[in-house]
Motif scaffolding. Structure first.
Motif, PDB file in Angstrom:
ATOM      1  N   GLU A  22      72.607  49.782  24.988  1.00 43.17           N
ATOM      2  CA  GLU A  22      72.016  49.841  23.648  1.00 43.17           C
ATOM      3  C   GLU A  22      72.270  51.195  22.986  1.00 43.17           C
ATOM      4  O   GLU A  22      71.396  51.759  22.318  1.00 43.17           O
ATOM      5  CB  GLU A  22      70.509  49.565  23.720  1.00 43.17           C
ATOM      6  CG  GLU A  22      70.193  48.163  24.201  1.00 43.17           C
ATOM      7  CD  GLU A  22      68.700  47.895  24.142  1.00 43.17           C
ATOM      8  OE1 GLU A  22      67.937  48.818  23.813  1.00 43.17           O
ATOM      9  OE2 GLU A  22      68.304  46.756  24.400  1.00 43.17           O
ATOM     10  N   LEU A  23      73.500  51.718  23.221  1.00 46.29           N
ATOM     11  CA  LEU A  23      73.859  52.964  22.561  1.00 46.29           C
ATOM     12  C   LEU A  23      74.220  52.731  21.103  1.00 46.29           C
ATOM     13  O   LEU A  23      74.274  53.666  20.314  1.00 46.29           O
ATOM     14  CB  LEU A  23      75.041  53.612  23.288  1.00 46.29           C
ATOM     15  CG  LEU A  23      74.761  54.057  24.723  1.00 46.29           C
ATOM     16  CD1 LEU A  23      76.028  54.608  25.333  1.00 46.29           C
ATOM     17  CD2 LEU A  23      73.668  55.117  24.718  1.00 46.29           C
ATOM     18  N   VAL A  24      74.493  51.479  20.772  1.00 38.49           N
ATOM     19  CA  VAL A  24      74.855  51.154  19.405  1.00 38.49           C
ATOM     20  C   VAL A  24      73.752  50.311  18.795  1.00 38.49           C
ATOM     21  O   VAL A  24      73.426  49.260  19.299  1.00 38.49           O
ATOM     22  CB  VAL A  24      76.195  50.397  19.368  1.00 38.49           C
ATOM     23  CG1 VAL A  24      76.545  50.020  17.942  1.00 38.49           C
ATOM     24  CG2 VAL A  24      77.285  51.229  19.990  1.00 38.49           C
ATOM     25  N   ARG A  25      73.150  50.802  17.722  1.00 38.00           N
ATOM     26  CA  ARG A  25      72.081  50.068  17.044  1.00 38.00           C
ATOM     27  C   ARG A  25      72.300  50.201  15.546  1.00 38.00           C
ATOM     28  O   ARG A  25      72.221  51.298  15.001  1.00 38.00           O
ATOM     29  CB  ARG A  25      70.719  50.620  17.422  1.00 38.00           C
ATOM     30  CG  ARG A  25      70.384  50.432  18.908  1.00 38.00           C
ATOM     31  CD  ARG A  25      69.046  51.075  19.247  1.00 38.00           C
ATOM     32  NE  ARG A  25      68.733  50.930  20.654  1.00 38.00           N
ATOM     33  CZ  ARG A  25      67.686  51.487  21.230  1.00 38.00           C
ATOM     34  NH1 ARG A  25      66.844  52.229  20.517  1.00 38.00           N
ATOM     35  NH2 ARG A  25      67.467  51.310  22.515  1.00 38.00           N
ATOM     36  N   GLY A  26      72.601  49.061  14.953  1.00 35.99           N
ATOM     37  CA  GLY A  26      72.803  49.094  13.508  1.00 35.99           C
ATOM     38  C   GLY A  26      74.022  49.891  13.089  1.00 35.99           C
ATOM     39  O   GLY A  26      74.037  50.473  12.008  1.00 35.99           O
ATOM     40  N   GLY A  27      75.060  49.921  13.923  1.00 31.89           N
ATOM     41  CA  GLY A  27      76.290  50.634  13.566  1.00 31.89           C
ATOM     42  C   GLY A  27      76.218  52.122  13.836  1.00 31.89           C
ATOM     43  O   GLY A  27      77.109  52.868  13.478  1.00 31.89           O
ATOM     44  N   LYS A  28      75.144  52.655  14.450  1.00 34.72           N
ATOM     45  CA  LYS A  28      75.024  54.089  14.725  1.00 34.72           C
ATOM     46  C   LYS A  28      74.816  54.317  16.216  1.00 34.72           C
ATOM     47  O   LYS A  28      74.154  53.537  16.891  1.00 34.72           O
ATOM     48  CB  LYS A  28      73.855  54.698  13.946  1.00 34.72           C
ATOM     49  CG  LYS A  28      74.007  54.601  12.440  1.00 34.72           C
ATOM     50  CD  LYS A  28      72.826  55.250  11.742  1.00 34.72           C
ATOM     51  CE  LYS A  28      72.966  55.157  10.231  1.00 34.72           C
ATOM     52  NZ  LYS A  28      71.838  55.779   9.529  1.00 34.72           N
ATOM     53  N   LEU A  29      75.432  55.380  16.713  1.00 32.66           N
ATOM     54  CA  LEU A  29      75.242  55.742  18.109  1.00 32.66           C
ATOM     55  C   LEU A  29      73.915  56.473  18.291  1.00 32.66           C
ATOM     56  O   LEU A  29      73.563  57.347  17.504  1.00 32.66           O
ATOM     57  CB  LEU A  29      76.383  56.643  18.571  1.00 32.66           C
ATOM     58  CG  LEU A  29      77.766  55.992  18.595  1.00 32.66           C
ATOM     59  CD1 LEU A  29      78.810  57.024  18.974  1.00 32.66           C
ATOM     60  CD2 LEU A  29      77.782  54.845  19.582  1.00 32.66           C
ATOM     61  N   VAL A  30      73.163  56.086  19.383  1.00 29.29           N
ATOM     62  CA  VAL A  30      71.872  56.723  19.652  1.00 29.29           C
ATOM     63  C   VAL A  30      71.886  57.219  21.099  1.00 29.29           C
ATOM     64  O   VAL A  30      71.283  56.608  21.986  1.00 29.29           O
ATOM     65  CB  VAL A  30      70.702  55.749  19.423  1.00 29.29           C
ATOM     66  CG1 VAL A  30      69.362  56.494  19.512  1.00 29.29           C
ATOM     67  CG2 VAL A  30      70.831  55.059  18.081  1.00 29.29           C
ATOM     68  N   PRO A  31      72.582  58.296  21.426  1.00 24.08           N
ATOM     69  CA  PRO A  31      72.599  58.815  22.797  1.00 24.08           C
ATOM     70  C   PRO A  31      71.270  59.484  23.128  1.00 24.08           C
ATOM     71  O   PRO A  31      70.656  60.137  22.291  1.00 24.08           O
ATOM     72  CB  PRO A  31      73.747  59.824  22.769  1.00 24.08           C
ATOM     73  CG  PRO A  31      73.821  60.258  21.349  1.00 24.08           C
ATOM     74  CD  PRO A  31      73.428  59.077  20.523  1.00 24.08           C
ATOM     75  N   LYS A  32      70.828  59.332  24.375  1.00 27.16           N
ATOM     76  CA  LYS A  32      69.550  59.885  24.808  1.00 27.16           C
ATOM     77  C   LYS A  32      69.736  61.047  25.784  1.00 27.16           C
ATOM     78  O   LYS A  32      68.951  61.972  25.791  1.00 27.16           O
ATOM     79  CB  LYS A  32      68.702  58.784  25.452  1.00 27.16           C
ATOM     80  CG  LYS A  32      68.375  57.640  24.500  1.00 27.16           C
ATOM     81  CD  LYS A  32      67.565  56.561  25.204  1.00 27.16           C
ATOM     82  CE  LYS A  32      67.240  55.409  24.268  1.00 27.16           C
ATOM     83  NZ  LYS A  32      66.469  54.346  24.943  1.00 27.16           N
ATOM     84  N   THR A  33      70.740  60.949  26.651  1.00 24.61           N
ATOM     85  CA  THR A  33      70.976  61.995  27.645  1.00 24.61           C
ATOM     86  C   THR A  33      72.437  62.425  27.570  1.00 24.61           C
ATOM     87  O   THR A  33      73.240  61.848  26.828  1.00 24.61           O
ATOM     88  CB  THR A  33      70.653  61.487  29.053  1.00 24.61           C
ATOM     89  OG1 THR A  33      71.543  60.412  29.373  1.00 24.61           O
ATOM     90  CG2 THR A  33      69.210  60.986  29.141  1.00 24.61           C
ATOM     91  N   ILE A  34      72.768  63.431  28.411  1.00 27.40           N
ATOM     92  CA  ILE A  34      74.149  63.901  28.463  1.00 27.40           C
ATOM     93  C   ILE A  34      75.071  62.797  28.972  1.00 27.40           C
ATOM     94  O   ILE A  34      76.184  62.602  28.452  1.00 27.40           O
ATOM     95  CB  ILE A  34      74.257  65.141  29.366  1.00 27.40           C
ATOM     96  CG1 ILE A  34      73.451  66.300  28.766  1.00 27.40           C
ATOM     97  CG2 ILE A  34      75.717  65.548  29.538  1.00 27.40           C
ATOM     98  CD1 ILE A  34      73.971  66.756  27.420  1.00 27.40           C
ATOM     99  N   SER A  35      74.615  62.065  29.974  1.00 29.10           N
ATOM    100  CA  SER A  35      75.432  60.970  30.496  1.00 29.10           C
ATOM    101  C   SER A  35      75.631  59.891  29.443  1.00 29.10           C
ATOM    102  O   SER A  35      76.701  59.285  29.330  1.00 29.10           O
ATOM    103  CB  SER A  35      74.795  60.384  31.755  1.00 29.10           C
ATOM    104  OG  SER A  35      73.504  59.859  31.464  1.00 29.10           O
ATOM    105  N   ASP A  36      74.547  59.628  28.651  1.00 25.08           N
ATOM    106  CA  ASP A  36      74.672  58.665  27.563  1.00 25.08           C
ATOM    107  C   ASP A  36      75.688  59.156  26.526  1.00 25.08           C
ATOM    108  O   ASP A  36      76.471  58.371  25.970  1.00 25.08           O
ATOM    109  CB  ASP A  36      73.320  58.447  26.885  1.00 25.08           C
ATOM    110  CG  ASP A  36      72.362  57.671  27.771  1.00 25.08           C
ATOM    111  OD1 ASP A  36      72.851  57.075  28.756  1.00 25.08           O
ATOM    112  OD2 ASP A  36      71.155  57.676  27.483  1.00 25.08           O
TER     113      ASP A  36
END
Length: 395
Positions: A22-36
């Motif tokens: 779920e890194l992509v939501r609504g066409g935008k990237l939402v990274p949470k951690t460095i690995s993400d």
């Protein structure tokens, strides 16, 4: 290239398909951690690579409609207004003879074909008053006036070969193929389409498949590796630096190493051009005639291109006529030594590769080509008006 809506839908589809976390939501990237963030970076790079491939595929030969090109040509009807109908470009001098009456264009075919070259020229087809269908290539973004002059010079050379008894008996004049070039402005022009002709690159791609493709790739890699190993060259742009330090021995060794990778597809009847000419011939006698036409055309056209200093002679700029096996040179802009100024300079005056002489196997096609080449150059030397015309066209 693809439209904005196509790119948007393609990007959305790829993002949604690859967003397992779920890194992509609504066409935008939402990274949470460095690995993400690293995963998102890999995801974006993969998507961009797919988009690049999709856009490259979109640049292949594609069909379109005349409505997308010109509404004037779409509505044009020369049959109703014959007196004001458009003349067929260059029709007055077809087959090197002056005609008393010029045919008219009656209608344009609604189908337009875009080619995959850099300028994206398009092919249009016309139906004319003499019952013939003529096709033209519309090229934009380059000046075709030089191409027109070169074709006029080639026509004079063809006439010179036809007037000399030796070259006329050997039919060397048939090897100098000419076509019409009609500049409309310094940036737009028409080029006569050669029906039934294919580029040498298309012929090679058709007959080299499977393991042969791998061998061709290995040959190119062997050539580049030889440059890196001997001179530390890692970019083609530094090719000239390598050539300035190369010795005959090291150059020959690199050539033979690349040649080995291409075996057994470099010589004999297994070359793509040989297979192509064999496929054109319905019987063995016809193949002998076609291969003679091919080697004579290679020789006489090489003499013509040598005199005008024509460069940029890669496989995409050499065409083979499927009707008789003759060679035609296209894209004549790199003339009078301009090829020596290219990033990879052309220092070879003519192209007489094993690929072009292979149809004569098991005979020595190179010796036949050299004899025809000598006859052609001797004729041009004796008929000095060819060089006079060459000077008049540019002075």
């Amino acid at each position: 290239g693809p439209s904005r809506s196509m790119r948007s839908s393609f990007l959305g589809k790829e993002f949604n398909g690859d967003s397992k976390e779920e890194l992509v939501r609504g066409g935008k990237l939402v990274p949470k951690t460095i690995s993400d963030l690293k995963s998102a970076k890999d995801c974006v790079e993969a998507i961009l690579e797919k988009l690049k491939q999709r856009m490259n595929n979109d640049r292949n030969v594609s069909d379109s409609t005349l409505r997308d090109v010109s509404t004037y040509l779409l509505k044009y009807d020369g049959s109703n207004n014959y007196d004001t109908a458009l003349d067929v470009p260059l029709a007055a001098w077809e087959n090197d003879t002056l005609k008393c009456s010029v045919p008219k264009i009656l209608v344009f075919d609604p189908c337009v074909v875009y080619l995959s070259s850099m300028r994206r020229p398009c092919k249009i087809k016309t139906r004319c008053s003499d019952g013939a269908e003529r096709s033209f290539l519309v090229k934009g973004g380059e000046d075709l006036r030089n191409d027109e002059r070169i074709e006029h010079i080639f026509s004079a050379m063809r006439s010179a070969l036809l007037s000399a008894s030796k070259t006329r008996q050997k039919k060397l004049h048939t090897g100098v193929r000419t076509y019409g070039v009609f500049p409309l402005s310094p940036r737009v022009g028409l080029v006569e389409w050669i029906d039934g002709a294919e580029t040498l690159s298309a012929v090679v791609e058709r007959f080299i498949k499977g393991k042969a493709q791998e061998n061709a790739h290995r040959a190119r890699c062997a050539h580049l590796e030889g440059l890196k190993e001997n001179y530390g060259i890692q970019k083609i742009s530094a090719y000239l630096v390598a050539m300035s330090h190369i010795t005959p021995e090291s150059g020959a060794n690199a050539f033979f190493k690349a040649q080995e990778a291409l075996q057994p597809f470099a010589f004999g009847r297994k070359t793509p051009l040989s297979q192509y000419l064999i496929a054109l011939a319905p019987q063995s006698e016809a193949f002998v005639s076609i291969r003679n036409n091919c080697i004579k055309s290679v020789a006489s056209s090489s003499a013509c291109t040598y005199i005008v200093g024509l460069g940029d002679r890669h496989q995409g700029n050499i065409m083979v006529d499927s009707s008789d096996g003759t060679i035609a040179h296209i894209d004549l802009g790199a003339s009078f030594g301009y090829g020596t100024t290219l990033p990879v300079p052309e220092i070879i005056p003519i192209r007489l590769t094993p690929q072009l002489t292979s149809p004569y196997a098991p005979l020595d096609g190179r010796s036949h080509a050299k004899r025809y080449l000598g006859d052609t150059l001797e004729t041009f030397r004796d008929r000095k008006y060819v060089s006079t015309l060459l000077a008049k066209r540019y002075l």
